[in-house]
Design a protein around this motif. Sequence first.
Motif, PDB file in Angstrom:
ATOM      1  N   ASP A 272       9.294  91.665  59.494  1.00 26.92           N
ATOM      2  CA  ASP A 272      10.098  90.440  59.498  1.00 26.92           C
ATOM      3  C   ASP A 272      11.244  90.525  60.498  1.00 26.92           C
ATOM      4  OD1 ASP A 272       8.526  89.355  57.467  1.00 26.92           O
ATOM      5  OD2 ASP A 272       9.762  90.266  55.894  1.00 26.92           O
ATOM      6  N   VAL A 273      11.822  91.682  60.601  1.00 31.48           N
ATOM      7  CA  VAL A 273      12.986  91.833  61.489  1.00 31.48           C
ATOM      8  C   VAL A 273      13.074  93.275  61.989  1.00 31.48           C
ATOM      9  CG1 VAL A 273      14.595  92.358  59.599  1.00 31.48           C
ATOM     10  CG2 VAL A 273      15.472  91.354  61.705  1.00 31.48           C
ATOM     11  N   ALA A 274      13.362  93.433  63.270  1.00 33.19           N
ATOM     12  CA  ALA A 274      13.586  94.765  63.854  1.00 33.19           C
ATOM     13  C   ALA A 274      15.046  95.147  63.675  1.00 33.19           C
ATOM     14  CB  ALA A 274      13.220  94.753  65.334  1.00 33.19           C
ATOM     15  N   ILE A 275      15.305  96.436  63.574  1.00 34.03           N
ATOM     16  CA  ILE A 275      16.673  96.905  63.318  1.00 34.03           C
ATOM     17  C   ILE A 275      17.063  98.015  64.285  1.00 34.03           C
ATOM     18  CG2 ILE A 275      18.219  98.032  61.651  1.00 34.03           C
ATOM     19  CD1 ILE A 275      17.494  95.248  60.777  1.00 34.03           C
ATOM     20  N   ILE A 276      18.296  97.902  64.811  1.00 24.69           N
ATOM     21  CA  ILE A 276      18.941  98.991  65.555  1.00 24.69           C
ATOM     22  C   ILE A 276      20.376  99.094  65.042  1.00 24.69           C
ATOM     23  CG2 ILE A 276      19.777  99.814  67.801  1.00 24.69           C
ATOM     24  CD1 ILE A 276      17.470  98.403  69.151  1.00 24.69           C
ATOM     25  N   SER A 277      20.878 100.297  64.857  1.00 18.60           N
ATOM     26  CA  SER A 277      22.266 100.455  64.428  1.00 18.60           C
ATOM     27  C   SER A 277      23.025 101.368  65.381  1.00 18.60           C
ATOM     28  CB  SER A 277      22.343 101.045  63.016  1.00 18.60           C
ATOM     29  OG  SER A 277      23.700 101.168  62.607  1.00 18.60           O
ATOM     30  N   PHE A 278      24.269 101.040  65.598  1.00 14.33           N
ATOM     31  CA  PHE A 278      25.148 101.936  66.352  1.00 14.33           C
ATOM     32  C   PHE A 278      25.556 103.077  65.428  1.00 14.33           C
ATOM     33  CE2 PHE A 278      28.194 103.413  69.298  1.00 14.33           C
ATOM     34  CZ  PHE A 278      28.004 102.733  70.492  1.00 14.33           C
ATOM     35  N   ASP A 279      25.688 104.282  66.002  1.00 13.25           N
ATOM     36  CA  ASP A 279      26.047 105.517  65.278  1.00 13.25           C
ATOM     37  C   ASP A 279      24.884 105.979  64.405  1.00 13.25           C
ATOM     38  OD1 ASP A 279      28.595 106.005  66.249  1.00 13.25           O
ATOM     39  OD2 ASP A 279      29.548 104.771  64.727  1.00 13.25           O
ATOM     40  N   ASP A 280      24.245 107.036  64.830  1.00 12.65           N
ATOM     41  CA  ASP A 280      23.137 107.580  64.053  1.00 12.65           C
ATOM     42  C   ASP A 280      23.664 108.160  62.738  1.00 12.65           C
ATOM     43  OD1 ASP A 280      20.531 108.119  63.495  1.00 12.65           O
ATOM     44  OD2 ASP A 280      20.342 109.823  64.844  1.00 12.65           O
ATOM     45  N   HIS A 281      22.793 108.261  61.761  1.00 11.85           N
ATOM     46  CA  HIS A 281      23.173 108.697  60.415  1.00 11.85           C
ATOM     47  C   HIS A 281      21.936 109.317  59.771  1.00 11.85           C
ATOM     48  CE1 HIS A 281      24.558 108.456  56.255  1.00 11.85           C
ATOM     49  NE2 HIS A 281      25.740 108.013  56.642  1.00 11.85           N
ATOM     50  N   ASP A 282      22.130 110.314  58.906  1.00  9.45           N
ATOM     51  CA  ASP A 282      21.001 110.942  58.221  1.00  9.45           C
ATOM     52  C   ASP A 282      20.163 109.912  57.466  1.00  9.45           C
ATOM     53  OD1 ASP A 282      21.709 113.409  59.146  1.00  9.45           O
ATOM     54  OD2 ASP A 282      22.707 114.060  57.313  1.00  9.45           O
TER      55      ASP A 282
END
Length: 347
Positions: A272-282
């Motif tokens: 439904d939606v692609a996701i990218i986030s700033f700052d990687d996280h475990d």
Amino acid sequence: MIKKKLSIVDIANKLNISKTTVSFILNGRAREKRISEELVERVLKFVKEVGYKPNSLAKSLRTGKSHIIGLMVENIADPFFANIARYIEDRAYKNGYRIIYCSTDNDADKTRDLIAMFRDRHVDGYIIAPPVGVEEDIAELLKDDLPVVLFDRYFPGIDCSYVVTDNLDSTYTATEYLVEQGYKKIAFITLESHQTQMQARLDGYKKALEQNNLNPYIKEVAFNQDVKYMSEPIADFLKNNKDLDAIIFGTNRIGTCGLKVIQNLDIRIPDDVAIISFDDHDVFELYSPSITAIAQPVEEIAANTINILLSKLDSSTSNIDQKKVTLQNDLIYRGSSQVNAKLSAVK
């Protein structure tokens, strides 16, 4: 009854010698002042027997050095800041410095109080991720010739050393990547902030959309320690924009909040939606599907920051020019940004 803490004067009186002699011995200057080894041994033996501990504040007033560095971050519990703090602490300790660190919560008044506390403790240097509103306070530290290094964000109008990453290029690259994958309705959900790093991330997103003649979908959320108050506006935004096909989150805190909201709304990633986030996280790596993220070079940020401050603290190089360092981030491709089923069908 509380036992009175021994002072140098007490030790001198007990051993029937001058307090100056005791001070020279405890500060490692016995040989320089030609004090006999026998007397040195007698003083050190007595000090060990009585468990004397020097007053660190008094010592700093005498020597002009506390060997303490004040580290101020937005939130010491945040993985990004916690990892940087740990690396800085290790590097500082190896160079004879200890760290006092604290969280500002992006609150200008709290930050001013913390700076005042550090001044009272006579810390030797300051490492600060500053909130908006403390420009004058930073300028005052510099005016008083105190070593200061800013990181993560800075103030364009103040000539101060800083270490940041190329935030604009990072979100530009991430947005361009989504456009190349065929996504057209790309949202940017971020913190409501005038800090340089947050503004640069927003500018990078806008630049990419403008160059591709696409409309922006922007939601700015007020920072709050309670996740509930950040999740609600994200949920409202997604409910009112059901045709979005991709989302970029401006920070990992916004990202983790957003993922909970997406799960509660039964929105499928990446179908439904692609996701990218700033700052990687475990969490992003463990999430299913794993989340594509813009990773900042944490160790490199920390190393540059502490190295610049240590150079300032070195008396032989105390007058070095202000250093401005901008590092590059990495876009780590994972399952959350794969071309979704709807886009594949269109192609």
